[in-house]
Design a protein around this motif. Structure first.
Motif, PDB file in Angstrom:
ATOM      1  N   ALA A  95      19.106  -4.542  11.582  1.00  0.00           N
ATOM      2  CA  ALA A  95      19.447  -3.177  11.978  1.00  0.00           C
ATOM      3  C   ALA A  95      18.363  -2.201  11.562  1.00  0.00           C
ATOM      4  O   ALA A  95      17.963  -1.321  12.342  1.00  0.00           O
ATOM      5  CB  ALA A  95      20.791  -2.785  11.362  1.00  0.00           C
ATOM      6  N   GLU A  96      17.870  -2.343  10.331  1.00  0.00           N
ATOM      7  CA  GLU A  96      16.811  -1.454   9.838  1.00  0.00           C
ATOM      8  C   GLU A  96      15.575  -1.536  10.723  1.00  0.00           C
ATOM      9  O   GLU A  96      14.986  -0.512  11.106  1.00  0.00           O
ATOM     10  CB  GLU A  96      16.433  -1.835   8.397  1.00  0.00           C
ATOM     11  CG  GLU A  96      17.427  -1.405   7.349  1.00  0.00           C
ATOM     12  CD  GLU A  96      16.974  -1.780   5.938  1.00  0.00           C
ATOM     13  OE1 GLU A  96      17.526  -1.202   4.993  1.00  0.00           O
ATOM     14  OE2 GLU A  96      16.090  -2.638   5.797  1.00  0.00           O
ATOM     15  N   GLU A  97      15.160  -2.748  11.006  1.00  0.00           N
ATOM     16  CA  GLU A  97      13.939  -2.941  11.787  1.00  0.00           C
ATOM     17  C   GLU A  97      14.093  -2.404  13.206  1.00  0.00           C
ATOM     18  O   GLU A  97      13.168  -1.793  13.753  1.00  0.00           O
ATOM     19  CB  GLU A  97      13.591  -4.437  11.813  1.00  0.00           C
ATOM     20  CG  GLU A  97      13.119  -4.959  10.458  1.00  0.00           C
ATOM     21  CD  GLU A  97      13.083  -6.479  10.386  1.00  0.00           C
ATOM     22  OE1 GLU A  97      13.414  -7.142  11.407  1.00  0.00           O
ATOM     23  OE2 GLU A  97      12.747  -7.007   9.304  1.00  0.00           O
ATOM     24  N   TRP A  98      15.264  -2.603  13.810  1.00  0.00           N
ATOM     25  CA  TRP A  98      15.463  -2.108  15.171  1.00  0.00           C
ATOM     26  C   TRP A  98      15.463  -0.583  15.192  1.00  0.00           C
ATOM     27  O   TRP A  98      14.851   0.034  16.076  1.00  0.00           O
ATOM     28  CB  TRP A  98      16.786  -2.640  15.738  1.00  0.00           C
ATOM     29  CG  TRP A  98      16.919  -2.328  17.208  1.00  0.00           C
ATOM     30  CD1 TRP A  98      16.480  -3.080  18.248  1.00  0.00           C
ATOM     31  CD2 TRP A  98      17.522  -1.161  17.768  1.00  0.00           C
ATOM     32  NE1 TRP A  98      16.768  -2.447  19.449  1.00  0.00           N
ATOM     33  CE2 TRP A  98      17.411  -1.265  19.174  1.00  0.00           C
ATOM     34  CE3 TRP A  98      18.143  -0.031  17.239  1.00  0.00           C
ATOM     35  CZ2 TRP A  98      17.893  -0.290  20.052  1.00  0.00           C
ATOM     36  CZ3 TRP A  98      18.622   0.941  18.096  1.00  0.00           C
ATOM     37  CH2 TRP A  98      18.499   0.812  19.484  1.00  0.00           C
ATOM     38  N   LEU A  99      16.124   0.035  14.240  1.00  0.00           N
ATOM     39  CA  LEU A  99      16.144   1.500  14.184  1.00  0.00           C
ATOM     40  C   LEU A  99      14.737   2.063  14.017  1.00  0.00           C
ATOM     41  O   LEU A  99      14.360   3.035  14.676  1.00  0.00           O
ATOM     42  CB  LEU A  99      17.043   1.971  13.034  1.00  0.00           C
ATOM     43  CG  LEU A  99      18.548   1.755  13.206  1.00  0.00           C
ATOM     44  CD1 LEU A  99      19.266   2.070  11.901  1.00  0.00           C
ATOM     45  CD2 LEU A  99      19.104   2.623  14.333  1.00  0.00           C
ATOM     46  N   ALA A 100      13.952   1.434  13.134  1.00  0.00           N
ATOM     47  CA  ALA A 100      12.586   1.922  12.888  1.00  0.00           C
ATOM     48  C   ALA A 100      11.700   1.764  14.117  1.00  0.00           C
ATOM     49  O   ALA A 100      10.821   2.605  14.369  1.00  0.00           O
ATOM     50  CB  ALA A 100      11.985   1.171  11.707  1.00  0.00           C
ATOM     51  N   ALA A 101      11.936   0.707  14.880  1.00  0.00           N
ATOM     52  CA  ALA A 101      11.062   0.424  16.037  1.00  0.00           C
ATOM     53  C   ALA A 101      11.471   1.175  17.285  1.00  0.00           C
ATOM     54  O   ALA A 101      10.716   1.181  18.272  1.00  0.00           O
ATOM     55  CB  ALA A 101      11.070  -1.080  16.304  1.00  0.00           C
ATOM     56  N   ASN A 102      12.635   1.819  17.274  1.00  0.00           N
ATOM     57  CA  ASN A 102      13.133   2.425  18.512  1.00  0.00           C
ATOM     58  C   ASN A 102      13.406   3.926  18.397  1.00  0.00           C
ATOM     59  O   ASN A 102      14.183   4.478  19.177  1.00  0.00           O
ATOM     60  CB  ASN A 102      14.397   1.692  18.962  1.00  0.00           C
ATOM     61  CG  ASN A 102      14.115   0.311  19.490  1.00  0.00           C
ATOM     62  OD1 ASN A 102      13.828   0.141  20.677  1.00  0.00           O
ATOM     63  ND2 ASN A 102      14.158  -0.685  18.615  1.00  0.00           N
ATOM     64  N   VAL A 103      12.745   4.572  17.459  1.00  0.00           N
ATOM     65  CA  VAL A 103      12.910   6.025  17.304  1.00  0.00           C
ATOM     66  C   VAL A 103      12.372   6.729  18.546  1.00  0.00           C
ATOM     67  O   VAL A 103      11.240   6.499  18.962  1.00  0.00           O
ATOM     68  CB  VAL A 103      12.193   6.524  16.036  1.00  0.00           C
ATOM     69  CG1 VAL A 103      12.260   8.042  15.957  1.00  0.00           C
ATOM     70  CG2 VAL A 103      12.805   5.898  14.797  1.00  0.00           C
ATOM     71  N   LYS A 104      13.195   7.612  19.111  1.00  0.00           N
ATOM     72  CA  LYS A 104      12.821   8.277  20.357  1.00  0.00           C
ATOM     73  C   LYS A 104      12.545   9.769  20.198  1.00  0.00           C
ATOM     74  O   LYS A 104      12.044  10.409  21.109  1.00  0.00           O
ATOM     75  CB  LYS A 104      13.936   8.095  21.392  1.00  0.00           C
ATOM     76  CG  LYS A 104      14.211   6.658  21.787  1.00  0.00           C
ATOM     77  CD  LYS A 104      15.230   6.567  22.911  1.00  0.00           C
ATOM     78  CE  LYS A 104      16.590   7.049  22.470  1.00  0.00           C
ATOM     79  NZ  LYS A 104      17.649   6.783  23.486  1.00  0.00           N
TER      80      LYS A 104
END
Length: 699
Positions: free
Chosen positions: A225-234
């Protein structure tokens, strides 16, 4: 303040060698402590763990399945083996026959004690069915910021499916309880490939066949979850920066100046203690463009707002044009608006059987460019409330970065905050101790009397700030007292109380750490003995500086804070029998002690209109545990009385009317009495603790 640990990736701390010899309950404890050691995994007091274990029934001797689950009110990071409830799984399954529907689900809690295994006294929590009915041996329920961020997104269900690719299920928001346990069971059984479930707006459930696999699945899901949130900031975090933070020293200075004033305004019905946080996460939020609209949305996870209230209080302050007086001038009106809004929330959402409205004051206070204040009935609760709001900030950051953050609906929030089961838990809380919520400053805090006084006040529920000129002795005293009373309740600062600036630093340190000052125990002292013709000006001035000027500076500074708080207060001067009875060969000391007593009387006159009481304790010959008697004073008094140094204590004991030694703990009892509400109608008084000395009788 930065926390380096928060920048490191979450890593498994499982030690196979250590775990190899553990039983299943011990493995559950081990897993729980590991999970609870990192606030990124779950917050203090939040989250639950469980294991279903085959054990011998104490009556039949047959092997039965037993649910071990964190008991009500425990904390995973510090839980011990006796912190777990144990329940028969067959009886928990039989409870389903008693369930009469969602509207009556709360009645199921009363059945849980009937399922207890082996007479375990640990009460089962409301989350017990959530663990019992998931058809897996080991279950974790955590509140990691990253997973709650996904759970609090407007499009939470779709994002869960996208991030976890079918490995996690999803359930819409529902208050924790029996019915949610049945829904978790149904989903876990209908989709056996799942590794866990996201609860909308709430948190994460994960499971495994072994304690280790469950633990590592929990960590892997959180990291994913952490990695996905960091990689998908819009979009910019919190809408981007709206202002610039003040320098660290300016932030601390403003908080220390504001906290006593604010504390006074919110402590009229119950004393509050404060905590200040200007960590990077907090500063990013309070300096953002979207601070006010995001704060108004409230928190999502029930564990968060139960400790922070659903919304914080945003203080009107512009760090680009600092106006402290303007800030203070607007506090009363804005605080009353917050209280009125909270009461209206209660009125809108209450049911026929809802508890009466509780304290309407805010718990969390956000200051643009400065940081966050949190106030609660004790220091640990204030600190933990702040930590929970940092969790809420992290959730908002994550959710708004990839989607739109959604707070919990108002009615749902109310139904948890004023849940009758929560109210019953509050009613079972022990009665507050006599000094709960009070803040004491003890000068000379590293000495025998100072430590005894501090220990007594801590036992009665006060927080204590110690100050002393001896850094090594003060550090040891701090450690000893914190070990006994808890680190939240004790602070210390090295200071020479004859310095005006040093005293101001002490007062500011107390305000910043706890929120102000209610009790001043002036105890710093020295002793000297010399015939008059051998008393040097240096000896005379040293006695006057420490025993008179030091007491004046400390009491003046504390007096100012007490007036600002408008909560009254109490000062106790630890003087001496020598302030009433002259002793040959100690003119400098006796005169200074007499001045202390008269200073106390003067302050009592000025303090009375403000509810500030000032009294004196006069010890005599406190030898055991006193650092004063470790130096030349003991030799000097022995010579003056023509006795050996080893005979001093017995000499003074025999000299007293009661033939008793006076100990530091005896002085502490007297100080506590005069500090407490038990002496609420006493001011300007002198209490002798000298085992009886007719010459010192007050007239």
């Amino acid at each position: 303040m930065k926390d380096p640990k928060q920048k490191e990736p979450i890593a498994s701390l499982w030690n196979d060698s250590a775990a190899a010899a553990m039983s299943e309950p011990e493995l559950l404890l081990y897993r729980s402590n590991l999970l609870g050691s990192d606030l990124r995994i779950t917050n203090f007091g939040g989250g639950n763990t469980s294991a279903k274990v085959m054990m011998a029934d104490p009556l039949s001797g047959e092997q039965v399945e037993v649910l071990w689950v964190k008991g009500s009110g425990g904390d995973l990071g510090s839980i011990k083996i006796d912190g777990f409830s144990t329940l028969y799984m067959d009886k928990l399954q039989a409870l389903k026959q008693r369930y009469r529907g969602l509207a009556l689900e709360d009645e199921m809690v009363a059945y849980l004690p009937h399922c207890t295994f082996n007479l375990n006294p640990r009460a089962a929590s409301i989350d017990t069915p959530l663990h019992a009915y998931i058809d897996r041996k080991h279950v974790d329920h955590m509140h990691p910021d990253s997973c709650i961020a996904i759970a609090a997104c407007k499009n939470s269900e779709a994002i869960t499916a996208k991030v976890f690719e079918g490995e996690l299920g999803w359930l819409p928001w529902q208050r924790p309880g029996y019915d949610l346990g049945l829904k978790l069971e149904a989903l876990s059984k209908s989709q056996p490939q799942l590794k866990g479930i996201i609860l909308e707006g709430h948190g994460l459930f994960t499971w495994g066949d072994t304690a280790k696999s469950c633990y590592e699945t929990t960590l892997n899901i959180i990291k994913r979850a952490e990695e996905w949130l960091a990689a998908n900031v819009k979009q910019p975090v919190f809408g981007g920066a709206g202002t610039t933070a003040l320098a660290a020293e300016e932030r601390s200075a403003l908080a220390a100046k504001l906290m006593p004033i604010l504390r006074g305004k919110i402590s009229q019905d119950e004393y509050k203690l404060g905590h200040f946080d200007d960590s990077d996460a907090v500063l990013e939020f309070v300096c953002s463009k979207d601070l006010e609209p995001l704060a108004a949305l409230g928190t999502s996870c029930p564990d968060h707002f139960l400790r922070t209230k659903i919304r914080p209080f945003v203080i009107d302050f512009d760090p680009a044009k600092p106006d402290f007086d303007g800030l203070v001038a607007g506090l009363d009106e804005r605080l009353e608006a917050y209280r009125a809004d909270y009461r209206a929330y209660h009125e809108r959402c209450k049911h026929d059987n809802s508890p009466a409205v509780r304290d309407a004051n805010p718990i969390i206070y956000l200051i643009p460019g400065v940081g966050m204040l949190s106030f609660a009935k004790d220091k640990a609760t204030a600190r933990i409330a702040g930590e929970f709001y940092v969790n809420a900030i992290n959730v908002m950051r994550g959710a708004n970065g990839v989607d739109t953050y959604v707070g919990l609906p108002e009615q749902e929030a109310f139904d948890i905050e004023y849940w009758l089961l929560e109210e019953a838990k509050l009613q079972r809380m022990p009665k507050p101790k006599s000094l709960a919520g009070r803040i004491a400053l003890v000068t000379g805090g590293a000495g025998g009397i100072g430590q005894a006084v501090a220990r007594q006040l801590l036992q009665e529920g006060a927080c204590v700030m110690l100050t002393d000129i001896d850094p090594e002795a003060l550090e040891q005293a701090h450690k000893d007292l914190a070990k006994a009373a808890g680190k939240d309740s004790v602070g210390s600062i090295v200071a020479n109380i004859t310095s005006e600036q040093a005293v101001e630093d002490v007062i500011n340190a107390s305000a910043l750490r706890f929120g102000g000052i209610d009790l001043l125990i002036s105890n710093a002292g020295i002793a000297s003995s010399a015939p008059l013709d051998e008393t040097t000006l240096e000896i005379w001035n040293r006695n006057q500086d420490i025993l008179v000027t030091g007491y004046f500076l400390a009491s003046r500074a504390a007096f100012r804070i007490m007036k600002q708080q408008k909560l009254g207060g109490s000062m106790v001067f630890v003087a001496s029998k020598n302030g009433l009875v002259a002793s040959a060969g100690a003119s400098a000391y006796c005169t200074a002690k007499a001045a202390e007593i008269h200073l106390a009387r003067c302050i009592a006159l000025e303090g009375a209109p403000h509810g500030i009481r000032v009294n004196v304790v006069n010890p005599d010959a406190v030898i055991r545990g006193s650092r004063i008697w470790d130096g030349k004073w003991k030799q000097e008094r022995a010579q003056s009385n023509k006795i050996g140094a080893d005979d001093v204590e017995d000499f003074y004991r025999q000299r007293s009317m009661l033939k008793l030694s006076v100990l530091p703990e005896d002085i502490a009892e007297a100080v506590y009495f005069l500090s407490s509400d038990k002496a609420g109608k006493s001011t300007g008084n002198i209490l002798n603790v000298d085992a009886g000395n007719a010459a010192a009788f007050t007239r």
